[in-house]
Write a protein that holds these residues in place. Structure first.
Motif, mmCIF file in Angstrom:
data_model
loop_
_atom_site.group_PDB
_atom_site.id
_atom_site.type_symbol
_atom_site.label_atom_id
_atom_site.label_comp_id
_atom_site.label_asym_id
_atom_site.label_seq_id
_atom_site.Cartn_x
_atom_site.Cartn_y
_atom_site.Cartn_z
ATOM 1 N N LEU A 268 -132.606 137.557 68.852
ATOM 2 C CA LEU A 268 -132.131 137.934 70.185
ATOM 3 C C LEU A 268 -131.546 139.339 70.178
ATOM 4 N N ASP A 269 -130.739 139.643 69.183
ATOM 5 C CA ASP A 269 -130.047 140.932 69.154
ATOM 6 C C ASP A 269 -130.996 142.095 68.887
ATOM 7 N N ALA A 270 -132.162 141.811 68.301
ATOM 8 C CA ALA A 270 -133.115 142.871 68.006
ATOM 9 C C ALA A 270 -134.025 143.200 69.187
ATOM 10 N N ALA A 271 -134.072 142.325 70.184
ATOM 11 C CA ALA A 271 -135.003 142.493 71.301
ATOM 12 C C ALA A 271 -134.403 143.359 72.401
ATOM 13 N N PRO A 272 -135.164 144.307 72.963
ATOM 14 C CA PRO A 272 -134.631 145.171 74.021
ATOM 15 C C PRO A 272 -134.517 144.499 75.382
ATOM 16 N N PHE A 273 -135.315 143.476 75.634
ATOM 17 C CA PHE A 273 -135.238 142.753 76.908
ATOM 18 C C PHE A 273 -135.718 141.333 76.697
ATOM 19 N N ALA A 274 -135.485 140.500 77.704
ATOM 20 C CA ALA A 274 -135.872 139.094 77.622
ATOM 21 C C ALA A 274 -136.731 138.716 78.827
ATOM 22 N N SER A 275 -137.539 137.700 78.663
ATOM 23 C CA SER A 275 -138.272 137.100 79.784
ATOM 24 C C SER A 275 -137.582 135.775 80.117
ATOM 25 N N VAL A 276 -137.227 135.615 81.384
ATOM 26 C CA VAL A 276 -136.466 134.449 81.821
ATOM 27 C C VAL A 276 -137.326 133.617 82.763
ATOM 28 N N ALA A 277 -137.433 132.335 82.498
ATOM 29 C CA ALA A 277 -138.274 131.447 83.291
ATOM 30 C C ALA A 277 -137.419 130.408 84.009
ATOM 31 N N PHE A 278 -137.814 130.128 85.247
ATOM 32 C CA PHE A 278 -137.138 129.098 86.033
ATOM 33 C C PHE A 278 -138.118 128.602 87.094
ATOM 34 N N ILE A 279 -137.722 127.579 87.815
ATOM 35 C CA ILE A 279 -138.570 126.998 88.853
ATOM 36 C C ILE A 279 -138.071 127.437 90.230
ATOM 37 N N GLN A 280 -138.991 127.963 91.053
ATOM 38 C CA GLN A 280 -138.671 128.322 92.431
ATOM 39 C C GLN A 280 -139.652 127.607 93.362
ATOM 40 N N ASP A 281 -139.112 126.802 94.253
ATOM 41 C CA ASP A 281 -139.945 126.063 95.214
ATOM 42 C C ASP A 281 -141.051 125.275 94.512
ATOM 43 N N GLY A 282 -140.722 124.687 93.384
ATOM 44 C CA GLY A 282 -141.670 123.841 92.675
ATOM 45 C C GLY A 282 -142.666 124.577 91.816
ATOM 46 N N ALA A 283 -142.563 125.910 91.732
ATOM 47 C CA ALA A 283 -143.516 126.699 90.950
ATOM 48 C C ALA A 283 -142.773 127.524 89.900
ATOM 49 N N PRO A 284 -143.408 127.758 88.754
ATOM 50 C CA PRO A 284 -142.744 128.520 87.695
ATOM 51 C C PRO A 284 -142.708 130.016 88.008
ATOM 52 N N VAL A 285 -141.629 130.669 87.618
ATOM 53 C CA VAL A 285 -141.455 132.108 87.778
ATOM 54 C C VAL A 285 -140.922 132.663 86.461
ATOM 55 N N VAL A 286 -141.453 133.799 86.023
ATOM 56 C CA VAL A 286 -140.972 134.470 84.819
ATOM 57 C C VAL A 286 -140.605 135.897 85.187
ATOM 58 N N VAL A 287 -139.399 136.334 84.804
ATOM 59 C CA VAL A 287 -138.899 137.659 85.173
ATOM 60 C C VAL A 287 -138.347 138.357 83.921
ATOM 61 N N PRO A 288 -138.748 139.623 83.673
ATOM 62 C CA PRO A 288 -138.129 140.370 82.574
ATOM 63 C C PRO A 288 -136.745 140.852 82.982
ATOM 64 N N MET A 289 -135.771 140.741 82.075
ATOM 65 C CA MET A 289 -134.400 141.137 82.386
ATOM 66 C C MET A 289 -133.750 141.756 81.152
ATOM 67 N N ILE A 290 -132.877 142.752 81.381
ATOM 68 C CA ILE A 290 -132.067 143.248 80.281
ATOM 69 C C ILE A 290 -130.894 142.301 80.093
ATOM 70 N N PHE A 291 -130.352 142.273 78.881
ATOM 71 C CA PHE A 291 -129.359 141.255 78.570
ATOM 72 C C PHE A 291 -128.470 141.722 77.429
ATOM 73 N N GLY A 292 -127.463 140.936 77.156
ATOM 74 C CA GLY A 292 -126.615 141.121 75.993
ATOM 75 C C GLY A 292 -126.079 139.767 75.582
ATOM 76 N N ARG A 293 -125.769 139.612 74.302
ATOM 77 C CA ARG A 293 -125.286 138.319 73.802
ATOM 78 C C ARG A 293 -123.872 138.458 73.254
ATOM 79 N N GLU A 294 -123.050 137.472 73.564
ATOM 80 C CA GLU A 294 -121.732 137.348 72.951
ATOM 81 C C GLU A 294 -121.575 135.909 72.499
#
Length: 220
Positions: free
Chosen positions: A31-57
């Motif tokens: 996780l700490d080595a990756a510059p961004f993440a892809s985040v998946a969730f369900i919207q209106d019954g359909a899958p969505v994947v979005v790239p996002m910048i992040f940080g971990r603590e």
């Protein structure tokens, strides 16, 4: 505290199980080595994947977006999200297309998202996200404006379970294929930050700080 994530139906690696890693420190390292993440969730019954910048603590991942962005609103309302990072380390050339592959480090995280809206908590999360991408830079910058804080959306994803897959080494061919007169091996791949490019509105005599210069030519 356990040194591994418990293995369950969500995070159990089913394909190439020998490459599975459940060690907490190893998952954190990917996780700490990756510059961004892809985040998946369900919207209106359909899958969505979005790239996002992040940080971990520790066991919390902070995700950054505009406060009014769809992804922030959807994550705020969803009961479970899945986050993945993947770093490709090389192309593996085998003696057959079937056995050709890639060397990589990948981590997949599951958790319940929650909106961070209290100002102090949001600033803390914003700093963690900034430091993930530009370590040391936060302390050099002006304080965020109030409107900037309000316009920023931050989602905390507390890691409930996770796993990693790590592939390394040379191709694994069929025994008979080693007699085929064709080259096989690995072509390494690296993502590297290169040389700074100065904004043409930087004030005369102002140079990049040691913090920024240290990032030049860094392998991500």
């Amino acid at each position: 505290m356990s040194e591994t994530y418990p293995v369950g139906t969500q995070n159990k690696v089913k394909q190439l199980r020998e490459k599975a890693v459940y060690d907490i420190a190893a998952v954190h390292a990917v996780l700490d080595a990756a510059p961004f993440a892809s985040v998946a969730f369900i919207q209106d019954g359909a899958p969505v994947v979005v790239p996002m910048i992040f940080g971990r603590e520790n066991e919390t991942i902070y995700l950054h977006g505009a406060r009014k962005a769809r992804v922030i609103r959807m994550l705020e309302q969803t009961a479970m999200a899945c986050l993945n990072v993947t770093i490709v380390d090389g192309i593996v050339f085998a003696r057959s297309a079937f056995n050709s592959s890639m060397n990589y480090r990948s981590a997949t995280v599951f958790g319940k998202p929650r909106l961070i809206d209290e100002r102090a908590d949001k600033l803390h999360a914003m700093r963690i996200i900034s430091e993930h991408t530009m370590p040391g830079r936060w302390d050099e910058l002006r304080e965020p404006l109030e409107r900037e804080v309000k316009m920023t959306g931050v989602i905390a994803l507390d890691i409930e379970t996770a796993s990693a897959k790590i592939a390394t080494g040379m191709p694994e061919d069929e025994d008979a294929d080693y007699e085929i007169p064709i080259w096989a091996g690995v072509l390494p791949l690296q993502s590297t930050l290169t040389t700074l490019q100065t904004d043409d509105r930087v004030l005369a005599g102002v140079e990049a700080s040691a913090v920024v210069r240290s990032l030049q030519n860094k392998v991500i």
